[in-house]
Design a protein around this motif. Structure first.
Motif, PDB file in Angstrom:
ATOM      1  N   CYS A  99       0.805  -1.234   0.000  1.00 11.84           N
ATOM      2  CA  CYS A  99       0.000   0.000   0.000  1.00 11.84           C
ATOM      3  C   CYS A  99       0.831   1.274   0.000  1.00 11.84           C
ATOM      4  O   CYS A  99       2.003   1.293   0.348  1.00 11.84           O
ATOM      5  N   ARG A 100       0.135   2.348  -0.392  1.00  6.21           N
ATOM      6  CA  ARG A 100       0.597   3.716  -0.201  1.00  6.21           C
ATOM      7  C   ARG A 100      -0.290   4.346   0.868  1.00  6.21           C
ATOM      8  O   ARG A 100      -1.511   4.206   0.829  1.00  6.21           O
ATOM      9  N   ILE A 101       0.331   5.012   1.808  1.00  6.04           N
ATOM     10  CA  ILE A 101      -0.405   5.758   2.837  1.00  6.04           C
ATOM     11  C   ILE A 101      -0.292   7.240   2.489  1.00  6.04           C
ATOM     12  O   ILE A 101       0.801   7.810   2.502  1.00  6.04           O
ATOM     13  N   ILE A 102      -1.417   7.860   2.142  1.00  4.21           N
ATOM     14  CA  ILE A 102      -1.432   9.299   1.837  1.00  4.21           C
ATOM     15  C   ILE A 102      -1.852  10.011   3.106  1.00  4.21           C
ATOM     16  O   ILE A 102      -2.965   9.800   3.621  1.00  4.21           O
ATOM     17  N   ALA A 103      -0.945  10.840   3.652  1.00  2.00           N
ATOM     18  CA  ALA A 103      -1.189  11.460   4.957  1.00  2.00           C
ATOM     19  C   ALA A 103      -0.869  12.950   4.912  1.00  2.00           C
ATOM     20  O   ALA A 103      -0.066  13.411   4.087  1.00  2.00           O
ATOM     21  N   LEU A 104      -1.501  13.686   5.837  1.00  2.00           N
ATOM     22  CA  LEU A 104      -1.297  15.127   5.933  1.00  2.00           C
ATOM     23  C   LEU A 104      -1.488  15.562   7.380  1.00  2.00           C
ATOM     24  O   LEU A 104      -2.511  15.230   7.993  1.00  2.00           O
ATOM     25  N   ASP A 105      -0.509  16.249   7.922  1.00  2.00           N
ATOM     26  CA  ASP A 105      -0.599  16.845   9.256  1.00  2.00           C
ATOM     27  C   ASP A 105      -1.090  15.848  10.311  1.00  2.00           C
ATOM     28  O   ASP A 105      -2.013  16.129  11.089  1.00  2.00           O
ATOM     29  N   GLY A 106      -0.472  14.670  10.329  1.00  2.00           N
ATOM     30  CA  GLY A 106      -0.760  13.706  11.385  1.00  2.00           C
ATOM     31  C   GLY A 106      -1.984  12.852  11.167  1.00  2.00           C
ATOM     32  O   GLY A 106      -2.362  12.087  12.060  1.00  2.00           O
ATOM     33  N   LYS A 107      -2.626  12.943  10.001  1.00  2.00           N
ATOM     34  CA  LYS A 107      -3.826  12.153   9.738  1.00  2.00           C
ATOM     35  C   LYS A 107      -3.724  11.478   8.375  1.00  2.00           C
ATOM     36  O   LYS A 107      -3.172  12.041   7.424  1.00  2.00           O
ATOM     37  N   ILE A 108      -4.285  10.271   8.297  1.00  2.00           N
ATOM     38  CA  ILE A 108      -4.280   9.512   7.056  1.00  2.00           C
ATOM     39  C   ILE A 108      -5.501   9.897   6.228  1.00  2.00           C
ATOM     40  O   ILE A 108      -6.642   9.868   6.726  1.00  2.00           O
ATOM     41  N   LEU A 109      -5.280  10.276   4.972  1.00  2.00           N
ATOM     42  CA  LEU A 109      -6.380  10.624   4.082  1.00  2.00           C
ATOM     43  C   LEU A 109      -6.863   9.414   3.292  1.00  2.00           C
ATOM     44  O   LEU A 109      -8.072   9.272   3.038  1.00  2.00           O
ATOM     45  N   LEU A 110      -5.922   8.543   2.891  1.00  2.00           N
ATOM     46  CA  LEU A 110      -6.269   7.430   2.005  1.00  2.00           C
ATOM     47  C   LEU A 110      -5.213   6.338   2.120  1.00  2.00           C
ATOM     48  O   LEU A 110      -4.023   6.631   2.243  1.00  2.00           O
ATOM     49  N   ILE A 111      -5.667   5.080   2.087  1.00  2.00           N
ATOM     50  CA  ILE A 111      -4.765   3.937   1.925  1.00  2.00           C
ATOM     51  C   ILE A 111      -5.013   3.396   0.523  1.00  2.00           C
ATOM     52  O   ILE A 111      -6.121   2.961   0.208  1.00  2.00           O
ATOM     53  N   ARG A 112      -3.986   3.446  -0.298  1.00  2.00           N
ATOM     54  CA  ARG A 112      -4.150   3.041  -1.691  1.00  2.00           C
ATOM     55  C   ARG A 112      -3.377   1.746  -1.953  1.00  2.00           C
ATOM     56  O   ARG A 112      -2.152   1.733  -2.034  1.00  2.00           O
ATOM     57  N   PRO A 113      -4.069   0.578  -2.072  1.00  2.00           N
ATOM     58  CA  PRO A 113      -3.383  -0.694  -2.306  1.00  2.00           C
ATOM     59  C   PRO A 113      -2.917  -0.810  -3.757  1.00  2.00           C
ATOM     60  O   PRO A 113      -3.484  -0.210  -4.670  1.00  2.00           O
ATOM     61  N   LYS A 114      -1.896  -1.606  -3.962  1.00  2.00           N
ATOM     62  CA  LYS A 114      -1.359  -1.859  -5.294  1.00  2.00           C
ATOM     63  C   LYS A 114      -2.338  -2.731  -6.075  1.00  2.00           C
ATOM     64  O   LYS A 114      -2.766  -3.781  -5.600  1.00  2.00           O
ATOM     65  N   LEU A 115      -2.664  -2.303  -7.302  1.00  4.05           N
ATOM     66  CA  LEU A 115      -3.643  -3.022  -8.116  1.00  4.05           C
ATOM     67  C   LEU A 115      -3.046  -4.233  -8.820  1.00  4.05           C
ATOM     68  O   LEU A 115      -3.691  -5.268  -8.959  1.00  4.05           O
ATOM     69  N   TRP A 116      -1.815  -4.088  -9.306  1.00  2.73           N
ATOM     70  CA  TRP A 116      -1.180  -5.160 -10.082  1.00  2.73           C
ATOM     71  C   TRP A 116       0.202  -5.424  -9.507  1.00  2.73           C
ATOM     72  O   TRP A 116       0.991  -4.503  -9.332  1.00  2.73           O
ATOM     73  N   LEU A 117       0.502  -6.689  -9.244  1.00  2.84           N
ATOM     74  CA  LEU A 117       1.714  -7.056  -8.533  1.00  2.84           C
ATOM     75  C   LEU A 117       2.784  -7.598  -9.483  1.00  2.84           C
ATOM     76  O   LEU A 117       2.478  -8.234 -10.492  1.00  2.84           O
ATOM     77  N   ALA A 118       4.039  -7.356  -9.116  1.00  2.00           N
ATOM     78  CA  ALA A 118       5.174  -7.888  -9.883  1.00  2.00           C
ATOM     79  C   ALA A 118       5.367  -9.353  -9.504  1.00  2.00           C
ATOM     80  O   ALA A 118       5.516  -9.677  -8.325  1.00  2.00           O
ATOM     81  N   ASN A 119       5.373 -10.209 -10.507  1.00  6.54           N
ATOM     82  CA  ASN A 119       5.425 -11.639 -10.206  1.00  6.54           C
ATOM     83  C   ASN A 119       6.219 -12.413 -11.255  1.00  6.54           C
ATOM     84  O   ASN A 119       5.872 -13.530 -11.620  1.00  6.54           O
ATOM     85  N   ASP A 120       7.316 -11.809 -11.736  1.00  4.91           N
ATOM     86  CA  ASP A 120       8.163 -12.518 -12.678  1.00  4.91           C
ATOM     87  C   ASP A 120       9.619 -12.168 -12.394  1.00  4.91           C
ATOM     88  O   ASP A 120       9.911 -11.252 -11.632  1.00  4.91           O
ATOM     89  N   GLY A 121      10.528 -12.919 -12.995  1.00  3.29           N
ATOM     90  CA  GLY A 121      11.945 -12.651 -12.788  1.00  3.29           C
ATOM     91  C   GLY A 121      12.321 -12.756 -11.324  1.00  3.29           C
ATOM     92  O   GLY A 121      12.188 -13.803 -10.697  1.00  3.29           O
TER      93      GLY A 121
END
Length: 710
Positions: A99-121
């Motif tokens: 995930c990405r945690i989007i935060a501002l001034d001590g508070k979390i606005l959004l948790i954005r999970p990864k949609l597509w994962l790396a799974n080769d090599g």
């Protein structure tokens, strides 16, 4: 309304599971970004715990510690006043997300999970996480108690999902690493939906000639659709074979306006740019996107009153938007000089070891390894000149243990003398004066602490042990011995050298008077082509602690040595280039000198071709034969000659594949690396290829082609 805004992206040298160290580097990057006037900061993928945690991602402890670090970050008011995009794993409804945690001034606005994962090599993200896979979908996430307390009474949930952040002056969306490489990348829909700033947080590793591919995709992300793109990446060795090569950058409408270093010893590197949001709007008004925009997916916008721009900036003539600049890409020779060297410095300073030891043979492979260590010393000296305090502390701790407190080297050779130890382990009857001299003179030119000795007595003792026990005299091939005897006598030498190297590595620092004792890491020097062919002795000097060149082809190593000869002012390197590659494991006679390529039955150039077709083009024996019928036609090879070469390669690949299970962890540089441990997941017990259906089909096709020719 203001148009100008300063945005910041960064490269961080994070270390897997170094929670406190990683947090300190994150905070440092935030403070630097704020000092440069930035109102948005984006960092690398999974930066709180480190990208390379592997199966630790399956442990609940890791998620707890990440939230504890996030709590520390959110309560630190020195990190307020800037929109933060932070990477960490999150557990939601018993599923693990990157995930990405989007935060501002001590508070979390959004948790954005990864949609597509790396799974080769080299990547196994699907082993540890699941993809969100629900474009524009979001739901509620129940915050851990310690985080919920920071959001105020009654607020226990924040959005989690594929949403974007809306400010009074722009709209910001996030995508993560692999999503950039997917055909229907999220930035396409986000850009069509009006998102003007897109962040990308990556854990992208270095491979030779890879950066231009990555950058072409980054440029394309905004060239068609317009927009501002902030690319962040990890930089350094975080505990594995990979080196993450930074190169954080800011792109506006398909033009680079800021680019960071690809290889650096800086633990924190912040890249900022002043961008004009009106440039995006103007660009988009002049391209064909309007009708598609009406059909684009609709994202939920998380509203915040925080503005990225200042109303006063537009009237300040000293604030100028960052201008387009040319892309800087290193040549492959430079990549070899820089990438493995930076990887080795991280490994050395984080392992707590006293230095490196190389069994220096006088051949080009061990020469390349030693030259890369010398390159590392050159890079370290440059960092000292630039005032890098962390490098200074590391140098004094590692190399200064031989010297009075406060000592610092004045030249790369002086540093190399404290860090690098080389040993020539010769045989009086088989080691030529030329190789012995080359090894000694190279060590002297780069400043290494060198030992010259012979292993004849060890060899004779081990030989006598077997001969006395079996009452059987072994002879080399040139003295009338069988193939089995010849190999046994060669392998005795090769394995004695490995044991001797470790013995010297353990005791040399004490002999030299190092205050804290300690040992050395033994460096391997088997190249990727020899590993692919299996042209090495199992548990010989290919068995080491780490191998800087194990993922680099012989062809590229020769180019590197040719380049380093001039760039590093080491004329001795030309002698290594001109010398015939030889293992020197058989006696030298008036009419016989062992040759690597003759022993292998193929050239190193041919091995590189076989390797790329096997791994990158994913061709089996029959498909490889068909391809090379065309590719090698201009070389004058007949179908039967191509068939012989292909079958010869696959036969030896199959019978030697078991050696890869014991190979030294190697710096990953070539995409056709045969590394069995992580990258090249193929069997190590094969049916005999000479009886295989593939070989029969090759023979059948050769017969048909020869009949047609007649």
């Amino acid at each position: 309304m203001g148009r100008l805004m300063t945005v910041a992206t960064c490269s961080l040298n994070q270390w897997a599971l170094d929670f406190e160290g990683n947090l300190a580097r994150i905070k440092d990057s935030i403070h630097q970004a704020k000092a440069l006037g930035a109102t948005l900061r984006v960092g690398p993928e999974l930066e709180i715990c480190g990208y390379g945690c592997l199966d630790h991602f399956l442990e609940s402890d890791l998620y707890l510690h990440c939230w504890e670090m996030m709590h520390n970050l959110l309560t630190d008011e020195s990190c307020y006043g800037i929109l933060l995009d932070i990477g960490m794993p999150v557990m939601h409804r018993n599923n693990r997300y990157n995930c990405r945690i989007i935060a501002l001034d001590g508070k979390i606005l959004l948790i954005r999970p990864k949609l597509w994962l790396a799974n080769d090599g080299n990547y196994r993200e699907m082993r540890h996480f699941i993809p969100w896979k629900r474009s524009t979908y979001y739901e509620e996430y129940y915050l851990p108690g310690m985080i919920a307390e920071l959001h105020g009474k009654g607020i226990q949930k924040v959005p989690i999902g594929d949403a974007v952040i809306s400010t009074p002056d722009t709209c910001v969306g996030a995508e993560t690493c692999e999503e950039l490489f997917t055909p229907n990348a999220p930035h396409i829909a986000m850009g069509l939906n009006g998102v003007e700033i897109i962040t990308n947080s990556s854990g992208s590793h270095h491979s030779l000639r890879k950066l231009d591919t990555r950058i072409s995709l980054i440029l394309e992300a905004t060239r068609k659709n317009g927009g501002i793109y902030l690319y962040s990446n990890q930089q350094g060795c975080d505990g594995d074979r990979l080196y993450y090569d930074g190169c954080a950058m800011v792109i506006v409408n398909g033009e680079i306006v800021a680019q960071g270093s690809q290889f650096s010893l800086n633990d924190v590197e912040v890249v900022t740019a002043i961008v004009d949001i009106e440039d995006v709007r103007s660009y988009r008004s002049s391209i064909s996107r309007g009708h598609q925009a009406l059909e684009a997916p609709v994202y939920r916008r998380i509203e915040t009153p925080f503005k990225l721009s200042s109303d006063d900036d537009i009237f300040n003539p000293d604030i100028i938007p960052s201008r387009s600049q040319p892309l800087h890409i290193h040549k492959p020779e430079e990549e070899i000089a820089l990438g493995p060297a930076c990887w080795m410095w991280d490994y050395l300073r984080r392992s707590g070891i006293a230095g490196y030891l190389i069994p220096l043979s006088g051949g080009i492979d061990s020469c390349s390894t030693a030259t890369i260590v010398f390159s590392m010393c050159r890079i370290v000296m440059e960092a000292l000149k630039e005032g890098n305090e962390q490098v200074k502390q590391d140098v004094q701790r590692i190399a200064g243990a031989y010297e009075p407190e406060g000592w610092l080297p004045k030249t790369p050779q002086e540093l190399c003398n404290r860090i690098l130890h080389t040993v020539y382990l010769g045989m009086a009857s088989q080691s030529s004066k030329e190789t012995r001299s080359r090894a000694e003179r190279l060590a002297n030119d780069i400043g290494a602490f060198h030992i010259d000795t012979n292993i004849d007595s060890c060899f004779q003792a081990q030989r006598s042990l077997v001969e006395d026990a079996l009452d059987f005299k072994m002879n080399f091939k040139v003295h009338g011995g069988t193939v089995a005897e010849n190999l046994a006598l060669q392998n005795i030498q090769a394995r004695i050298r490995m044991v001797s190297a470790y013995e010297f590595a353990q005791i040399l620092p004490s002999k030299r008077g190092r205050r804290d004792g300690g040992g050395l890491l033994v460096l391997g020097s088997g190249n990727v082509d020899e590993c692919l062919r299996g042209y090495l002795t199992k548990y010989d000097c290919s068995s080491a602690d780490i191998n800087p060149i194990g993922g680099i082809s012989k062809v590229d190593l020769k180019r590197f040595i040719g380049w380093a000869q001039h760039e590093f002012e080491l004329p001795i390197l030309k002698e290594f280039l001109d010398a015939t590659p030889t293992a020197e494991l058989e006696p030298i006679t008036t009419n016989y000198v062992q040759s690597d390529e003759a022993d292998m039955g193929m050239t190193y150039e041919e091995l590189s071709v076989f390797g790329r077709l096997r791994k990158e083009a994913k061709l089996g024996p029959y498909g490889m034969f068909q391809r090379l019928l065309h590719d090698w036609r201009d070389l004058g090879y007949s179908p039967s000659e191509v068939a012989v070469k292909v079958k010869h390669f696959h036969h030896h690949y199959a019978i030697n594949r078991h050696k890869m299970t014991t190979m030294t962890p190697s710096y990953h540089a070539e995409n056709y690396s045969p590394d069995d441990n992580r990258f090249d997941l193929r069997p190590f017990l094969y049916p005999p290829f000479f009886k295989s259906w593939s070989f029969k089909q090759i023979d059948k096709m050769v017969e048909q082609l020869e009949k047609r020719k007649k």
